[in-house]
Design a protein around this motif. Structure first.
Motif, PDB file in Angstrom:
ATOM      1  N   PHE A   1       4.979  24.050 -28.852  1.00 18.70           N
ATOM      2  CA  PHE A   1       5.398  25.208 -28.844  1.00 18.70           C
ATOM      3  C   PHE A   1       5.856  25.727 -26.899  1.00 18.70           C
ATOM      4  N   ALA A   2       7.004  26.242 -26.547  1.00 20.73           N
ATOM      5  CA  ALA A   2       6.965  26.492 -25.736  1.00 20.73           C
ATOM      6  C   ALA A   2       7.622  28.121 -25.657  1.00 20.73           C
ATOM      7  N   THR A   3       7.038  29.299 -24.965  1.00 19.71           N
ATOM      8  CA  THR A   3       7.514  30.114 -24.818  1.00 19.71           C
ATOM      9  C   THR A   3       7.430  30.534 -23.133  1.00 19.71           C
ATOM     10  N   ASN A   4       8.594  32.573 -23.682  1.00 19.78           N
ATOM     11  CA  ASN A   4       7.742  33.471 -22.844  1.00 19.78           C
ATOM     12  C   ASN A   4       7.873  34.579 -23.540  1.00 19.78           C
ATOM     13  N   GLY A   5       7.990  34.448 -24.863  1.00 19.21           N
ATOM     14  CA  GLY A   5       8.151  35.601 -25.369  1.00 19.21           C
ATOM     15  C   GLY A   5       7.325  35.184 -26.879  1.00 19.21           C
ATOM     16  N   ALA A   6       7.030  36.535 -27.472  1.00 19.23           N
ATOM     17  CA  ALA A   6       6.146  36.495 -28.945  1.00 19.23           C
ATOM     18  C   ALA A   6       6.474  35.753 -30.301  1.00 19.23           C
ATOM     19  N   SER A   7       7.690  35.541 -30.143  1.00 20.04           N
ATOM     20  CA  SER A   7       8.257  35.427 -31.433  1.00 20.04           C
ATOM     21  C   SER A   7       8.024  33.971 -32.345  1.00 20.04           C
ATOM     22  N   ALA A   8       7.654  33.067 -31.331  1.00 13.15           N
ATOM     23  CA  ALA A   8       6.913  31.760 -31.378  1.00 13.15           C
ATOM     24  C   ALA A   8       5.642  31.460 -31.774  1.00 13.15           C
TER      25      ALA A   8
ATOM     26  N   GLU B   1      -0.516  39.131 -19.520  1.00 11.59           N
ATOM     27  CA  GLU B   1       1.006  39.108 -20.236  1.00 11.59           C
ATOM     28  C   GLU B   1       0.826  39.689 -21.766  1.00 11.59           C
ATOM     29  N   ILE B   2       0.487  39.075 -22.484  1.00  9.64           N
ATOM     30  CA  ILE B   2       0.424  38.491 -23.685  1.00  9.64           C
ATOM     31  C   ILE B   2      -0.687  39.312 -24.639  1.00  9.64           C
ATOM     32  N   GLY B   3       0.228  39.798 -25.880  1.00  7.56           N
ATOM     33  CA  GLY B   3       0.113  41.240 -26.325  1.00  7.56           C
ATOM     34  C   GLY B   3      -0.674  40.350 -28.094  1.00  7.56           C
ATOM     35  N   PRO B   4      -0.447  41.109 -29.100  1.00  2.00           N
ATOM     36  CA  PRO B   4      -1.022  40.984 -30.022  1.00  2.00           C
ATOM     37  C   PRO B   4      -0.701  40.090 -30.512  1.00  2.00           C
TER      38      PRO B   4
ATOM     39  N   GLY C   1       6.662  40.947 -27.591  1.00  2.00           N
ATOM     40  CA  GLY C   1       6.586  40.887 -26.699  1.00  2.00           C
ATOM     41  C   GLY C   1       7.903  39.502 -25.556  1.00  2.00           C
ATOM     42  N   PHE C   2       8.400  39.940 -24.883  1.00  2.98           N
ATOM     43  CA  PHE C   2       8.825  39.089 -23.169  1.00  2.98           C
ATOM     44  C   PHE C   2       9.076  39.254 -22.973  1.00  2.98           C
ATOM     45  N   LYS C   3       9.301  38.264 -21.739  1.00  9.53           N
ATOM     46  CA  LYS C   3       9.579  38.321 -20.137  1.00  9.53           C
ATOM     47  C   LYS C   3      10.600  37.620 -19.680  1.00  9.53           C
TER      48      LYS C   3
END
Lengths: 95, 1001
Positions: free
Chosen positions: B330-337, B361-364, B495-497
């Motif tokens: 998985f490659a991501t810039n946010g939490a949903s993945a 920057e990675i959250g819960p 979370g998302f960037k």
């Protein structure tokens, strides 16, 4: 498709109507008294405003009657309708 | 094929109902509940198409309506094949024949792939730049070559065998989308008894909850919440549930159009069912709960088969019980993945997650990755593989620089670049969008119509908030505002960037990061377009074709927009967004057309003698909505021979024409004559009852509008006739003046077109034919002269009998009640046999009137012709002070000597029949462009005169009598002589029926 409020029948879909263009352009009582420019003005010049516009509408596939309507040409909202021959209601601005 | 990638014991497929279809000739198995895409993935088929421009191998990117890659030709039998179906939305049905598109000779071996090797020259604007020169190459070479190479799929060539219907309906609340927000909205809106329609594009309602196996809502699994909600809604009589129904267009005044796919998911549908229903819904209030589309990430070679959206991996695993691969990165810039990664791990797949965001920057969501390798602060710089992805190349980021590359072996990549709210319908409703930086997305701002958005389409991604927002929107739409809290666990990580194109260490010139997968638009193309000066997003879109494919940029629009803003160093709101237009997803022509095809394409009006004419073998032509008998061929006759025979019969003996299609209006009332005086240029006051007059009707601009015979039946009653096609507009024109200019006139207008049938009896024997049947009317020429009307009976039926002629011969037009017309016609036809009576059609009517020089409105006139132009200034009253059009006739332009005037033309060679519409010049040797004097309006070979005749409008024509002019023909110019526009009987003697023997001009 617009929902046009026929004052005689109620709201009906646009396909039942024909728009007759700008209202309150009365045919001159004595056309011969007008010079060519003034006659051309009567025949062709229309205001085409952005915003409130007084228009003639015919409920062609309904009661068959003409009426006037104030429509906002930006939002397409019908503000009010009124009988042929009545003056334009004094309503300002959008809905 | 074995379903090697099918996961055991899960999913919403029905394992008791296996199905099989063929894909490129191979049999593929699956289950009810599968889409074509999920069934193919279950069998390990990843290569599903070739891209449009570069013919790159492509697999499925998404799991829904936004799919750009997996487009199939779907064949359900003859007349039931169509292209560009998204594999992700077509349900797998037993017996389907499915094939991939845009390749030759096969999907695996595609010659078009050579385009990919020359990709460096196939950049944005390639066609515009390359095929400019030489100009002469365009029509013969470039365009045919491009057209042959372009296009996806194959258009069907058989008539559509299916039936489509339209439905019109009203409701209090229309809810679009049956995900968590839509379900909550529908529950709230329907509680108070309002009429609610809930429409969802998918086979099964539930939206994202159908792929959510971990969330609980109010303590129950998400799937149980969906089931209960649907059960509640189905049990409410005021709720209509429409699945497989896409709301594709949001028009004025809450007019929303839906298309329902009724039978495509059935292997053997009931033949009584239509394939699709088009619903025209007028909703008092609308709730939009249309969800969001996930964005791809921009990196080199991000388009290899096996690389798909992260949430699509999750959906295939959870909803369809399919592993899109065994080793997934998985490659991501946010939490949903992270949820997708956790769910893939839960079914035993090998999972790695690469996050662009640094660890801090990675959250819960971090907690979801138990047992999963996380590469935080990593970028993706490329992929390996050919017809399937074999690895993802990643590299650590530190302080803006890209570190050492590392290839992660994999057979599937799930990427997530964030989410784009599906604001399409909101935007179509003319609502104004607003930009939210923290989610890097446009969301609904100011509403214009009676609608509100809820859930992911509004940028709300947290499940509990989505449900609460949906409920509140539904309650609000029902006019009974209320709130309800939903307990949803676990909390949705959001979370998302934002990231545009991912950082890379490669030479940008060599990086092809695809944004628009269907149209093969890369980040590089966008950059080139901006460098070349296209700064408006609307221009960039058209120049690069980004978001212009059949998916309309659902996965690509925001990426391109963000890139343009980045290159221009402008904020996204300043750059703006392109316009969303209907349809949201492609709609079949069948659904739009509905039943308006074949015999029901248009209403057909038939005249009272129609059936008789059919039995006589008449050929028909369309005149407005009427079918009129055109000519009556005898065995062996062509049209020319039949028309010549019909014309001769009228000139020499007698003919019969069904003229019932003439428009007829009764003008009645104390002020009828005054009204007629104002509407027509002629004077009507002195026309005595019992007399007829030719009425020429003008519009206020002074030009001819219509014409017809008017009979005064009584002092207060006029029987007005109009042209066949003009009847409705003449009636409307009269009604307009009566209601809006002169409401004081006591006049009623009644359309009587359908009440009276009209039989024209024309020719020297006309009087003899009708005489035995007419009672109560003295037919003698003295008692019943030309242009008069009498009331009496014919065959005992009331008639308005007019002595009028459109042929130049003695003639009568018998008006009888429509129901009796055929009986009268047959009596006249039977008795007239002794005179060789001949039925004639509209073609002979045209020839006969042209010989006599009578105009036809719309043929000799075109809306710029005055009475004087056609030689009818005598119809214009000089005495009347005013009438409609009078003032305009006084304009200087109306009296110019060079106005186009009606003349006759005779071909100098005595043979050439001119073409109607052909242009006329005075000198064929003049320089180009030539001065054109006018055009031919009517042209026939006159059977009476045995040579060609033509009517024309020619500049200053009446002063050109005897001149030779030249008319264009397909073979060049031909010379013509200008003559008066009357070819026969200029004195008008023939209407008296006194002409004996042969015919002389």
């Amino acid at each position: 498709m617009l929902l046009v409020p026929c004052p005689y029948c109620g709201p009906r879909p646009e396909v039942e109507f024909r728009c007759g263009g700008e209202a309150h352009i009365a045919r001159p009582a004595d056309p011969d008294a007008l010079d060519d420019a003034a006659w051309a003005e009567y025949l062709f010049a229309r205001t085409s405003p952005k915003g409130l516009h007084a228009e003639r509408w015919l409920h062609a596939h309904g009661c068959g009657r003409w009426f006037n309507a104030l429509r906002n040409t930006v939002s397409d909202a019908f503000i009010t309708t009124y009988e042929m021959g009545q003056p334009r209601p004094d309503i300002a601005g959008d809905r | 094929m074995a379903q090697d990638f099918r996961l055991p014991g899960r999913g919403r497929i029905d394992r008791k109902k296996p199905i099989a279809f063929t894909f490129n000739g191979r049999t593929v198995g699956g289950y009810e509940g599968d889409t074509l895409a999920s069934a193919l993935l279950a069998s390990g088929i990843r290569l599903m198409g070739r891209s449009f421009k570069y013919h790159r191998p492509r697999g499925v990117l998404t799991h829904g309506a936004d799919e750009p890659n997996a487009l199939f030709q779907v064949d359900r039998g003859t007349g039931r094949a169509d292209p560009n179906n998204r594999a992700t939305v077509v349900e797998a049905v037993a017996g389907l024949t499915v094939s991939s598109q845009n390749h030759w000779p096969s999907l695996e071996h595609d010659i078009g792939q050579v385009n990919d090797l020359v990709a460096p020259v196939l950049t944005a604007g390639f066609y515009y730049k390359t095929f400019m020169w030489p100009r002469s190459f365009w029509d013969k070479f470039y365009e045919p070559a491009i057209r042959a190479a372009a296009g996806l799929g194959v258009a069907p060539d058989a008539p559509d065998a299916d039936r489509y219907v339209h439905r019109n309906t009203h409701c209090d609340v229309l809810v679009v989308g049956a995900g968590p927000a839509g379900l909550a909205a529908a529950l709230a809106a329907s509680e108070a008894g309002k009429r609610v329609i809930l429409a969802d594009e998918q086979a099964e309602m539930g939206g994202s909850l159908l792929a959510d196996l971990t969330s609980t809502i109010d303590g129950k699994p998400a799937s149980a919440f969906v089931a209960e909600a649907l059960k509640t809604l189905a049990g409410r009589a005021n709720v209509t549930l429409l699945s497989r129904t896409t709301a594709f267009g949001y028009y004025n005044h809450n007019h929303v159009v839906l298309t329902e796919r009724v039978t495509d998911h059935l292997a053997a549908p009931d033949p009584k069912l239509p394939r699709e229903r088009l619903w025209q819904v007028r909703a008092k209030e609308v709730v939009l709960a249309t969800g969001a589309h996930e964005r791809p990430l921009g990196f080199a070679d991000n388009d290899r088969p096996g690389i798909m959206l992260a949430d699509s991996v999750r959906t295939y695993v959870n909803r369809y019980a399919v592993a899109p691969g065994r080793r997934i990165v998985f490659a991501t810039n946010g939490a949903s993945a992270y949820r997708a990664a956790a769910d893939a791990k839960a079914v035993g797949l090998d999972v790695t997650l690469v996050d662009l965001r640094p660890e801090a920057e990675i959250g819960p969501e971090r907690a979801l990755l138990s047992g999963i390798e996380l590469l935080a602060g990593h970028t993706v710089v490329g992929s390996t593989g050919g017809k399937a992805v074999t690895g993802l190349i990643v590299a650590p980021l530190s302080g803006g620089s890209v570190g050492a590359r590392r290839t992660l072996a994999c057979d599937c990549v799930g990427m997530s670049g964030g989410w784009t709210p599906a604001v399409h319908l909101f935007s179509q409703s003319r609502g104004k969008l607003t930009f939210r930086t923290e989610i890097d997305a446009f969301v609904p701002g100011t509403s214009v119509q009676a609608e509100r958005s809820a859930g992911a389409c509004k940028g709300t991604y947290d499940l509990a908030s989505i449900l609460a927002e949906g409920w509140a929107a539904g309650a609000d739409a029902a006019g009974a505002p209320s709130t309800r809290a939903f307990a949803a666990t676990p909390a949705t990580p959001t979370g998302f960037k934002a990231a545009r194109v991912l950082p890379t260490d490669a030479d940008p010139k060599n990086v092809r990061a695809f944004l628009d997968f269907q149209n093969d638009v890369t980040a590089k193309d966008i950059g080139l377009a901006v460098r070349e000066g296209f700064e408006s997003v609307e221009h960039v879109k058209r120049y690069t074709t980004n978001s212009m494919a059949t998916d309309q940029g659902k996965t690509s629009n925001m990426a391109a927009l963000g890139l343009v803003s980045e290159i221009l160093a402008k904020d996204i709101p300043q750059v703006g967004t392109t316009t969303f237009r209907p349809p949201y997803t492609p709609v079949t022509f069948g659904a739009i057309v509905g039943t308006a095809r074949g015999e029901t394409f248009d209403p057909i009006r038939t005249a009272p003698v129609h059936e008789w004419a059919v039995k006589q073998g008449a050929k028909f032509e369309n005149v407005s909505l009427w079918r009129r008998a055109w000519y009556f061929p005898k065995p062996g006759e062509d049209m020319h021979a039949a028309v010549a025979r019909e014309c001769r019969a009228v000139r020499e003996s007698v003919g019969l024409l069904d003229a019932s299609t003439l428009g007829k209006i009764e003008v009645v009332g104390p002020d009828a004559a005054e009204f007629m005086n104002r509407m027509y240029p002629n004077g009507w006051t002195k026309l005595e009852p019992g007399k007829c007059r030719y009425g020429l009707m003008l519009k206020e601009d002074g030009f001819i509008f219509d014409d017809g015979i008017v009979a005064r039946m009584a002092p207060d009653r006029f029987h007005v006739t109009t042209s066949t096609g003009g009847a409705p507009r003449v009636m409307a024109h009269m009604e307009d003046y009566l209601q809006t200019e002169w409401p004081d006139l006591d006049v009623f207008l009644t359309s009587i077109t359908e009440e009276w049938g009209v039989i024209a009896v024309q020719g020297p024997r006309a009087r003899e034919v009708i005489a035995p049947f007419v009672t109560g009317i003295d037919l003698s020429p003295q008692a019943f002269p030309q242009m008069t009307v009498r009331e009496g009976e014919i065959l005992g039926v009331p008639t308005r009998l007019m002595r009028v002629s459109f042929t130049g011969e003695l003639g009568f037009e018998i008006n009888v009640p429509a129901d009796f017309t055929q009986a009268v016609w047959e009596a006249l036809f039977g008795y007239g046999q002794r005179f060789g009576i001949t039925p004639y059609g509209t073609e002979a009517m045209h020839v006969l009137r042209a010989e006599r020089g009578f105009i036809i409105v719309g043929q000799e006139t075109d809306g710029t012709v005055t009475p004087d132009d056609v030689g009818l200034s005598g119809m214009v009253s000089k005495a009347k002070k005013d009438f409609v059009g009078k003032r305009s006739l006084a304009r200087p332009d109306m009296a110019r000597a060079d106005r186009k005037q009606l003349v006759g033309l005779l071909s100098a060679d005595g043979r050439t029949v001119l073409e109607e519409g052909a242009q006329i010049v005075a000198d064929t040797r003049q320089a180009l462009p030539m001065t054109m004097l006018g055009h031919v309006t009517s042209s026939y070979l006159s059977p009476t005169l045995n040579h060609p005749i033509a009517l024309a409008v020619v500049s200053g024509g009446r002063a050109r009598m005897g001149e030779t002019l030249f008319v264009t023909t397909p073979a060049g110019f031909t010379a013509v002589k200008v003559v008066a526009p009357v070819f026969l009987d200029p004195e008008g003697k023939r209407v008296e029926g006194l002409v004996e023997g042969g015919v002389h001009a």
